[in-house]
Design a protein around this motif. Structure first.
Motif, PDB file in Angstrom:
ATOM      1  N   ASN A 223      71.542  91.847  99.421  1.00 36.30           N
ATOM      2  CA  ASN A 223      70.442  91.642 100.234  1.00 36.30           C
ATOM      3  C   ASN A 223      69.192  91.491  99.571  1.00 36.30           C
ATOM      4  O   ASN A 223      68.079  92.054  99.905  1.00 36.30           O
ATOM      5  CB  ASN A 223      70.250  93.009 101.061  1.00 36.30           C
ATOM      6  N   MET A 224      69.372  90.618  98.571  1.00 39.22           N
ATOM      7  CA  MET A 224      68.170  90.025  97.916  1.00 39.22           C
ATOM      8  C   MET A 224      67.916  88.617  98.321  1.00 39.22           C
ATOM      9  O   MET A 224      68.646  87.990  98.706  1.00 39.22           O
ATOM     10  CB  MET A 224      68.598  89.834  96.241  1.00 39.22           C
ATOM     11  N   TYR A 225      66.479  88.247  98.133  1.00 36.52           N
ATOM     12  CA  TYR A 225      66.005  86.898  98.229  1.00 36.52           C
ATOM     13  C   TYR A 225      66.137  86.198  96.859  1.00 36.52           C
ATOM     14  O   TYR A 225      66.038  86.914  95.902  1.00 36.52           O
ATOM     15  CB  TYR A 225      64.595  86.916  98.598  1.00 36.52           C
ATOM     16  N   ALA A 226      66.804  84.947  96.870  1.00 34.77           N
ATOM     17  CA  ALA A 226      67.083  84.212  95.712  1.00 34.77           C
ATOM     18  C   ALA A 226      66.710  82.815  95.885  1.00 34.77           C
ATOM     19  O   ALA A 226      67.036  82.254  97.112  1.00 34.77           O
ATOM     20  CB  ALA A 226      68.416  84.375  95.210  1.00 34.77           C
ATOM     21  N   THR A 227      65.934  82.319  94.992  1.00 35.59           N
ATOM     22  CA  THR A 227      65.668  80.652  95.099  1.00 35.59           C
ATOM     23  C   THR A 227      65.601  80.104  93.640  1.00 35.59           C
ATOM     24  O   THR A 227      65.810  80.894  92.675  1.00 35.59           O
ATOM     25  CB  THR A 227      64.417  80.319  95.891  1.00 35.59           C
ATOM     26  N   ARG A 228      65.815  78.779  93.647  1.00 36.39           N
ATOM     27  CA  ARG A 228      66.225  78.239  92.182  1.00 36.39           C
ATOM     28  C   ARG A 228      65.199  76.990  92.104  1.00 36.39           C
ATOM     29  O   ARG A 228      64.730  76.505  93.089  1.00 36.39           O
ATOM     30  CB  ARG A 228      67.758  77.729  92.283  1.00 36.39           C
ATOM     31  N   ARG A 229      65.325  76.367  90.897  1.00 34.72           N
ATOM     32  CA  ARG A 229      64.530  75.342  90.614  1.00 34.72           C
ATOM     33  C   ARG A 229      63.252  75.241  91.011  1.00 34.72           C
ATOM     34  O   ARG A 229      62.590  74.526  91.632  1.00 34.72           O
ATOM     35  CB  ARG A 229      65.376  74.093  90.948  1.00 34.72           C
ATOM     36  N   VAL A 230      62.623  76.548  90.544  1.00 33.62           N
ATOM     37  CA  VAL A 230      61.130  76.660  90.911  1.00 33.62           C
ATOM     38  C   VAL A 230      60.277  76.080  89.808  1.00 33.62           C
ATOM     39  O   VAL A 230      60.809  76.123  88.606  1.00 33.62           O
ATOM     40  CB  VAL A 230      60.763  78.200  91.055  1.00 33.62           C
ATOM     41  N   LYS A 231      59.236  75.241  89.928  1.00 31.04           N
ATOM     42  CA  LYS A 231      58.787  74.590  89.090  1.00 31.04           C
ATOM     43  C   LYS A 231      58.017  75.410  87.904  1.00 31.04           C
ATOM     44  O   LYS A 231      57.664  76.576  88.425  1.00 31.04           O
ATOM     45  CB  LYS A 231      57.478  74.072  89.758  1.00 31.04           C
TER      46      LYS A 231
END
Length: 539
Positions: free
Chosen positions: A306-314
Motif C-alpha cells: 500500500n505504498m505510493y511509487a513513481t519512477r524516472r523522476v528528474k
C-alpha cells in the motif's frame, strides 16, 4: 635581444603572442566596449530583445543581459572578464546585469579618452577608486528605508523589475506571486530564493494562469491504479538507483549441470531481489520516488505494501525533494535505513487522471512552487527568467529594507554629487572622478535612447529637475521628468551599489594591464595513416 657572446636571449616563448603598452590597453578596452555595445540596446523597460540560436537550432528570445552573455561564445580574455561582471551581479543582486556591463564599458571609454590626452592609467585607477567610494556613500544616504512588511511597496519593486520583459500585461499578477512567495519562505528575516522556490513550467493556458503552489509539484503519478493517491504523514524514500530484477544475461558464464540447477539459480536471484525490496518496505516508508528504472516486479511489492511509487523522476526534482523533506538520496538500496527517510505532511494526486503529484508540509523547509503557464515554450522560458530577476530584487529589499527611486534618478543624484566632489580634489584624479560621473549618466542616456527620446534634451531636463525634486526620473512613456516615488518606480539599493562595485572593479582591472601574453592556437601534429585511430581495426 642580444645575450652572452652575441647570442640571442629569448625571454618570452616565441609561440606566445605578446602585446604591450598602449596597444594592449587599447585592445582590452575595445573588447570590453564591444561586449557592452551588444547588450546596450536591451537596457531599460523599452529595450530590444536578442534572438539567440545554439548549434542545435534551439531559439532563445530575451533581453536579460546575464542570459545573453552566458549564451555567447566569447573568446577574448578581457571580454570574458566583462561577462564575469554579469555573473557576479546576478549572484549578488539578482538583477542589474546589463547596467553593470554598460557602466563598465562607459568607464573604459572615458578612461581611453583621458589616456589619449596624457593621463596615466595609474591616476585613473586611483580616481576611479575614490569615485566608487564616494558614489556608494551618496547612494546609501540617498536610499529610502521601507518596511519589509509593506506588501504594496514590495509589489512595486517586483513590477519595476518585470516591466520591459515581455510580460507587462500580467505584471501585477506576477508581482503579487513574487511577494507572496517571499513571505511564504521567509525565515528570521532571511530569504533563500534559490533553494526554497521551485520554478515549474507548463505549456498551455496564459500567463495569467501562472500560480503559486504551497509545496512541491512534480509531473509524475502513481505507477499503479491500486496505489494510494493520497498519503498523510508521508515517509519518503528517494532512490537514486535502478529498482530492477536483473536476470542472468545470456552472455554470462554460468556452469550448471542441469535445468533444475539453472531454475534454482534464477529463483535465488528473485529471492535476493525480494530481500532488497523488503529493505525499503521495512524502513517504514510509504512513498518511493525513484530517479531511474523501476520494473513491474518491484511495483507489485510496493502495491501490496500500500505504498505510493513513481519512477524516472528528474534529478532536479529529486534534489528539491531531498532538500525539502530531509530525505537522503540512496544509491545503494541494501544500505537504506529509516534514518534516510524524509517527511511530508501530505502527498496527493488531486486528479486521478492528472499526471501530477503534490508534496506539501515539511518540517524544516518552506518550499513553494511557482507553476508558470504560457502559450509556448518560448513564453514560459521568458517568464522563468522574469521570475528569477523579480524574486531576487524583492528578496534584496526584504532583507535590506532599502530602495532608491528608479528611472535614472539615482544615477543623476550620484553623478551630480561626484562632480561637486571632484571640485574639491587636487591633481589629475579630479578628471577621473568627473569621467566616473559621466559614465554613471550613461545609464539614463541609454534608457532614453532605447525609448526613442532625444538623449541630450533628456539629460538636461533630468539634471535641471533633479535640483528641486530629488526623486525626479524619466517617464518612459512620455519622456517627461516626474517624481519616481509617486509613480511607484523604485529599485533595490543592493542592485545599484553592486552594479557600481562590479563595473568599477572590472574597469580598474583592465586599466592596470599593460602587457598581454597569449598562447597561439596550435593544431594537432600530423600522424602517419597507420597511427590514425580512425583506421584501427576495432573488431
Amino acid at each position: 635581444m642580444a645575450g652572452y657572446g652575441n647570442q640571442p636571449l629569448i625571454i618570452v616563448d616565441p609561440s606566445k603572442q605578446r602585446t604591450t603598452g598602449k596597444d594592449a590597453l587599447s585592445m582590452n578596452i575595445a573588447s570590453a566596449k564591444a561586449v557592452a555595445s551588444i547588450v546596450k540596446t536591451t537596457l531599460g523597460p523599452k529595450g530590444m530583445d536578442k534572438m539567440l540560436v545554439n548549434i542545435m537550432g534551439d531559439i532563445t528570445l530575451t533581453n536579460d543581459g546575464a542570459t545573453i552573455l552566458d549564451e555567447m561564445d566569447i573568446e577574448h580574455p578581457t571580454a570574458k572578464m566583462i561577462v564575469e561582471i554579469a555573473k557576479t551581479q546576478e549572484k549578488m543582486a539578482g538583477d542589474g546585469t546589463t547596467s553593470a556591463v554598460v557602466m563598465a564599458g562607459a568607464l573604459l571609454d572615458k578612461a581611453q579618452k583621458l589616456i589619449e590626452t596624457g593621463v596615466h592609467p595609474t591616476v585613473l585607477v586611483k580616481g576611479y577608486a575614490m569615485a566608487t567610494e564616494k558614489a556608494l556613500s551618496v547612494l546609501n544616504d540617498y536610499a529610502i528605508t521601507v518596511d519589509k512588511n509593506d506588501n504594496e511597496m514590495l509589489e512595486k519593486i517586483a513590477n519595476t523589475s518585470i516591466t520591459g520583459k515581455a510580460s507587462e500585461m500580467a505584471g501585477d499578477h506576477l508581482a503579487k506571486i513574487c511577494v507572496d512567495a517571499i513571505y511564504a519562505i521567509e525565515y528570521e528575516g532571511q530569504v533563500n530564493v534559490d533553494d526554497d522556490i521551485v520554478i515549474a513550467k507548463e505549456v498551455g493556458g496564459t500567463i495569467h494562469d501562472t500560480k503559486l503552489i504551497n509545496g512541491i509539484s512534480i509531473r509524475k503519478e502513481a505507477l499503479h491504479n491500486e496505489m494510494p493517491r493520497r498519503i498523510e504523514n508521508a515517509k519518503i524514500a528517494l532512490i537514486d538507483a535502478e529498482i530492477t530484477f536483473s536476470q542472468t544475461s545470456t552472455n554470462s558464464k554460468l556452469q550448471v549441470d542441469s535445468a533444475d540447477q539453472l531454475a534454482s539459480f534464477k529463483e535465488q536471484e528473485k529471492a535476493n531481489f525480494r530481500v532488497m525490496i523488503q529493505k525499503i518496505i521495512d524502513t517504514g516508508a510509504n512513498a518511493v520516488f525513484c530517479s531511474k528504472k523501476m520494473d513491474d516486479y518491484a511495483l507489485h511489492f510496493f502495491k501490496e505494501a500500500n505504498m505510493y511509487a513513481t519512477r524516472r523522476v528528474k534529478d532536479e526534482d529529486m534534489n528539491v525533494l531531498s532538500h525539502s523533506t530531509g530525505a537522503a538520496l540512496i544509491r545503494n538500496i541494501n544500505e537504506i535505513t529509516s534514518d534516510d527517510l524524509g517527511f511530508a505532511e501530505l502527498i496527493e494526486q488531486e486528479d486521478e487522471h492528472e499526471e501530477k503529484t503534490y508534496i506539501k508540509g515539511f518540517k524544516d523547509a518552506r518550499t513553494m512552487t511557482i507553476l508558470i503557464k504560457g502559450g509556448s515554450e518560448h513564453v514560459t522560458d521568458n517568464i522563468e527568467r522574469v521570475f528569477d530577476d523579480a524574486l531576487h530584487v524583492v528578496k534584496a529589499v526584504y532583507e535590506d529594507g532599502k530602495i532608491v527611486p528608479g528611472g535614472g534618478a539615482s544615477e543623476i543624484e550620484v553623478a551630480q554629487a561626484l562632480r561637486n566632489y571632484a571640485s574639491s580634489i587636487e591633481g589629475r584624479e579630479q578628471l577621473a572622478i568627473i569621467a566616473f560621473a559621466e559614465a554613471i549618466e550613461e545609464l539614463p542616456r541609454v534608457i532614453a535612447e532605447n525609448c526613442g527620446f532625444d538623449v541630450i534634451d533628456t539629460l538636461i531636463n533630468l539634471r535641471a529637475k533633479h535640483n528641486t525634486v530629488k526623486n525626479a526620473g524619466l517617464d518612459i512613456d512620455t519622456g517627461d521628468v516626474v517624481d519616481m516615488l509617486e509613480r511607484g518606480i523604485v529599485d533595490p539599493l543592493r542592485v545599484k551599489t553592486q552594479a557600481i562595485k562590479s563595473a568599477s572593479e572590472s574597469a580598474i582591472l583592465v586599466l592596470r594591464v599593460d602587457d598581454m601574453l597569449r598562447a597561439r592556437e596550435q593544431s594537432m601534429m600530423d600522424v602517419a595513416p597507420e597511427h590514425n585511430p580512425h583506421n584501427y581495426d576495432m573488431a
